[in-house]
Write a protein that holds these residues in place. Structure first.
Motif, PDB file in Angstrom:
ATOM      1  N   HIS A   1       0.851  -1.302  -0.059  1.00 13.64           N
ATOM      2  CA  HIS A   1       0.112  -0.046   0.055  1.00 13.64           C
ATOM      3  C   HIS A   1       0.748   1.219   0.127  1.00 13.64           C
ATOM      4  O   HIS A   1       1.531   1.576   0.863  1.00 13.64           O
ATOM      5  CB  HIS A   1      -0.853   0.124   1.280  1.00 13.64           C
ATOM      6  CG  HIS A   1      -1.875  -1.304   1.459  1.00 13.64           C
ATOM      7  ND1 HIS A   1      -3.195  -0.942   1.012  1.00 13.64           N
ATOM      8  CD2 HIS A   1      -1.718  -2.597   1.640  1.00 13.64           C
ATOM      9  CE1 HIS A   1      -3.702  -2.205   1.109  1.00 13.64           C
ATOM     10  NE2 HIS A   1      -2.953  -3.093   1.575  1.00 13.64           N
TER      11      HIS A   1
ATOM     12  N   TYR B   1      -4.409   5.233   9.059  1.00 13.60           N
ATOM     13  CA  TYR B   1      -4.576   4.090   7.553  1.00 13.60           C
ATOM     14  C   TYR B   1      -4.099   2.860   8.050  1.00 13.60           C
ATOM     15  O   TYR B   1      -4.824   1.674   7.473  1.00 13.60           O
ATOM     16  CB  TYR B   1      -3.865   4.859   6.592  1.00 13.60           C
ATOM     17  CG  TYR B   1      -3.724   3.955   5.341  1.00 13.60           C
ATOM     18  CD1 TYR B   1      -4.921   4.198   4.574  1.00 13.60           C
ATOM     19  CD2 TYR B   1      -2.691   3.312   4.816  1.00 13.60           C
ATOM     20  CE1 TYR B   1      -5.242   3.254   3.450  1.00 13.60           C
ATOM     21  CE2 TYR B   1      -2.977   2.530   3.701  1.00 13.60           C
ATOM     22  CZ  TYR B   1      -3.728   2.667   2.997  1.00 13.60           C
ATOM     23  OH  TYR B   1      -4.337   1.910   1.906  1.00 13.60           O
TER      24      TYR B   1
ATOM     25  N   LEU C   1       1.297   4.894   0.388  1.00 15.83           N
ATOM     26  CA  LEU C   1       0.272   6.127   1.059  1.00 15.83           C
ATOM     27  C   LEU C   1       1.063   7.432   1.162  1.00 15.83           C
ATOM     28  O   LEU C   1       2.196   7.569   1.337  1.00 15.83           O
ATOM     29  CB  LEU C   1       0.431   5.650   2.563  1.00 15.83           C
ATOM     30  CG  LEU C   1      -0.443   6.370   3.381  1.00 15.83           C
ATOM     31  CD1 LEU C   1      -2.101   6.768   3.038  1.00 15.83           C
ATOM     32  CD2 LEU C   1      -0.331   6.212   4.947  1.00 15.83           C
TER      33      LEU C   1
ATOM     34  N   GLU D   1      -2.785  10.000  -7.888  1.00 18.36           N
ATOM     35  CA  GLU D   1      -2.695   8.516  -7.948  1.00 18.36           C
ATOM     36  C   GLU D   1      -1.702   8.197  -9.099  1.00 18.36           C
ATOM     37  O   GLU D   1      -0.993   7.260  -9.118  1.00 18.36           O
ATOM     38  CB  GLU D   1      -4.136   8.000  -8.228  1.00 18.36           C
ATOM     39  CG  GLU D   1      -4.094   6.332  -8.189  1.00 18.36           C
ATOM     40  CD  GLU D   1      -5.346   5.848  -8.261  1.00 18.36           C
ATOM     41  OE1 GLU D   1      -5.557   4.626  -8.719  1.00 18.36           O
ATOM     42  OE2 GLU D   1      -6.445   6.413  -7.860  1.00 18.36           O
TER      43      GLU D   1
ATOM     44  N   GLN E   1      -7.009   1.170   9.602  1.00 16.41           N
ATOM     45  CA  GLN E   1      -8.068   0.874   8.977  1.00 16.41           C
ATOM     46  C   GLN E   1      -7.677  -0.256   7.759  1.00 16.41           C
ATOM     47  O   GLN E   1      -8.913  -0.998   8.039  1.00 16.41           O
ATOM     48  CB  GLN E   1      -8.223   2.166   8.079  1.00 16.41           C
ATOM     49  CG  GLN E   1      -9.303   2.151   7.200  1.00 16.41           C
ATOM     50  CD  GLN E   1      -9.297   3.292   6.062  1.00 16.41           C
ATOM     51  OE1 GLN E   1      -8.804   4.416   6.548  1.00 16.41           O
ATOM     52  NE2 GLN E   1      -9.688   3.030   4.985  1.00 16.41           N
ATOM     53  N   ILE E   2      -6.696  -0.496   7.489  1.00 15.81           N
ATOM     54  CA  ILE E   2      -6.688  -1.519   6.485  1.00 15.81           C
ATOM     55  C   ILE E   2      -6.274  -2.901   7.293  1.00 15.81           C
ATOM     56  O   ILE E   2      -5.921  -4.068   6.505  1.00 15.81           O
ATOM     57  CB  ILE E   2      -5.638  -1.382   5.313  1.00 15.81           C
ATOM     58  CG1 ILE E   2      -4.297  -1.154   5.853  1.00 15.81           C
ATOM     59  CG2 ILE E   2      -6.086   0.040   4.607  1.00 15.81           C
ATOM     60  CD1 ILE E   2      -3.397  -1.075   4.499  1.00 15.81           C
TER      61      ILE E   2
ATOM     62  N   GLU F   1      -1.572  -1.054  -4.132  1.00 13.52           N
ATOM     63  CA  GLU F   1      -2.671  -0.094  -3.914  1.00 13.52           C
ATOM     64  C   GLU F   1      -2.288   1.280  -3.322  1.00 13.52           C
ATOM     65  O   GLU F   1      -1.153   1.360  -2.968  1.00 13.52           O
ATOM     66  CB  GLU F   1      -3.430  -0.474  -2.738  1.00 13.52           C
ATOM     67  CG  GLU F   1      -3.941  -1.906  -2.755  1.00 13.52           C
ATOM     68  CD  GLU F   1      -5.236  -2.081  -3.641  1.00 13.52           C
ATOM     69  OE1 GLU F   1      -5.743  -1.002  -3.907  1.00 13.52           O
ATOM     70  OE2 GLU F   1      -5.397  -3.042  -4.299  1.00 13.52           O
ATOM     71  N   THR F   2      -2.872   2.242  -4.051  1.00 10.17           N
ATOM     72  CA  THR F   2      -2.421   3.654  -3.788  1.00 10.17           C
ATOM     73  C   THR F   2      -3.474   4.213  -3.171  1.00 10.17           C
ATOM     74  O   THR F   2      -4.577   4.327  -3.482  1.00 10.17           O
ATOM     75  CB  THR F   2      -2.097   4.253  -5.219  1.00 10.17           C
ATOM     76  OG1 THR F   2      -3.106   4.337  -6.135  1.00 10.17           O
ATOM     77  CG2 THR F   2      -0.807   3.618  -5.776  1.00 10.17           C
ATOM     78  N   THR F   3      -2.949   5.187  -2.369  1.00  3.76           N
ATOM     79  CA  THR F   3      -3.977   5.985  -1.372  1.00  3.76           C
ATOM     80  C   THR F   3      -3.505   7.189  -0.804  1.00  3.76           C
ATOM     81  O   THR F   3      -2.503   7.387  -0.588  1.00  3.76           O
ATOM     82  CB  THR F   3      -4.563   5.233  -0.045  1.00  3.76           C
ATOM     83  OG1 THR F   3      -5.064   3.853  -0.545  1.00  3.76           O
ATOM     84  CG2 THR F   3      -5.567   5.756   0.717  1.00  3.76           C
ATOM     85  N   GLU F   4      -4.436   8.274  -0.790  1.00  3.94           N
ATOM     86  CA  GLU F   4      -4.093   9.518  -0.197  1.00  3.94           C
ATOM     87  C   GLU F   4      -5.062   9.757   0.899  1.00  3.94           C
ATOM     88  O   GLU F   4      -6.062   9.569   0.642  1.00  3.94           O
ATOM     89  CB  GLU F   4      -4.013  10.654  -1.160  1.00  3.94           C
ATOM     90  CG  GLU F   4      -3.513  11.898  -0.487  1.00  3.94           C
ATOM     91  CD  GLU F   4      -3.430  13.156  -1.424  1.00  3.94           C
ATOM     92  OE1 GLU F   4      -2.104  13.625  -1.578  1.00  3.94           O
ATOM     93  OE2 GLU F   4      -4.283  13.580  -2.180  1.00  3.94           O
ATOM     94  N   VAL F   5      -4.547  10.266   2.099  1.00  3.19           N
ATOM     95  CA  VAL F   5      -5.567  10.647   3.189  1.00  3.19           C
ATOM     96  C   VAL F   5      -5.124  12.028   3.602  1.00  3.19           C
ATOM     97  O   VAL F   5      -4.096  12.477   3.738  1.00  3.19           O
ATOM     98  CB  VAL F   5      -5.347   9.515   4.162  1.00  3.19           C
ATOM     99  CG1 VAL F   5      -5.800   8.143   3.742  1.00  3.19           C
ATOM    100  CG2 VAL F   5      -4.051   9.447   4.978  1.00  3.19           C
TER     101      VAL F   5
END
Length: 285
Positions: A192, A238, A194, A206, A241-242, A222-226
């Motif tokens: 992931h 994060y 992040l 992304e 969360q996962i 997996e690509t995510t921004e928070v």
């Protein structure tokens, strides 16, 4: 991650670290060195031992020191026996250092050519044993090898989800060796990538994250921004969360680099995030 040092103060957190280290050694075909550090007195010749007893040069205190070492070795023997039950194929060695906690661990890393040190950690405020956060933080800053901090029990530890926080800048490109080692050890794990947008920072597309992964051959990700008020809090939330099994954070001693590479971020996440956290230093290319 094959020559693994488990530094223990025999606390519950240290035992959690021991259990994770045994499972890592079994997975990688590695070996374990179990270490306990007996704190020494000040150079002045007086002071107190690790357990609070006065130490001097008379025969009574010499006997006390010998008994303390013998008791420590028995406890290490018990850990070695437990490792044998859990993973009989993993070679185990035991050692005792006479030094201050941080210095003793650093000396053992050098003496035994360790390539991963695993320690238990608590958050700030717990003062009963020497593995309070300050010792873990000292190792993160000074250890020449990666440091894995463990805070909770992981009886059946498997690495299925790995979080790598970054800003995916040019500075981050030189910090990937440790991540590649993790990918090689756990090729089936989901990576992931992040980005935490904090402190009014700009966002990272992304597409930029995926281009970064492709350029550096990181495989499927997996690509995510928070968004978060603090970078460390965003990483911790994060990961929880996962259900992450591992957070990987490179650091650099030079100031002025990306905040994702600042040692303070690694220290905070390592002593607060739920899953184990792997930190390592990288050098300029």
């Amino acid at each position: 991650m094959k020559n693994i040092l488990v530094a223990t103060d025999f606390s519950s957190e240290a035992h959690h670290a021991f259990e994770v280290a045994v499972q890592l050694a079994r997975h990688t075909g590695g070996q374990l060195t179990l270490l306990h550090v007996l704190e020494t007195i000040e150079d002045s010749g007086g002071g107190f031992s690790t357990v609070g007893s006065p130490v001097g040069e008379d025969s009574i205190n010499q006997i006390f020191a010998i008994k303390l070492i013998e008791a420590t070795k028995r406890r290490l023997n018990a850990l070695a026996a437990e490792s044998l039950r859990l993973a009989p194929e993993v070679p185990v060695h035991e050692t005792v250092e006479m030094a201050r906690a941080g210095e003793g661990i650093l000396a053992a890393i050098k003496r035994h050519a360790i390539d991963l040190v695993v320690v238990g950690a608590r958050g700030h405020g717990a003062m009963e044993h020497f593995f309070v956060s300050s010792t873990a933080e000292r190792l993160i800053r000074l250890a020449p090898c990666p440091v894995l901090t463990v805070k909770h029990p992981h009886a059946a530890y498997e690495v299925k989800h790995v979080v790598f926080p970054s800003d995916f800048s040019a500075e981050a490109e030189g910090a990937l060796d440790g991540l590649r080692a993790v990918r090689a050890a756990f090729p089936e794990a989901t990576l992931h990538l992040l980005h935490v947008a904090a402190d009014s920072d700009g966002h990272v597309a992304e597409q930029q994250m995926r281009a970064f992964a492709q350029q550096h051959q990181l495989g499927e990700c997996e690509t995510t921004e928070v968004d978060a008020r603090r970078t460390s809090a965003g990483i911790e939330d994060y990961a929880k969360q996962i259900g992450a099994d591992l957070v990987v954070i490179p650091t650099h001693v030079r100031s002025g680099l990306s905040r994702f590479l600042q040692t303070s971020i690694a220290e905070t996440v390592a002593t607060h995030a739920f899953p184990p956290v792997l930190t390592y230093h990288f050098a300029d290319a």
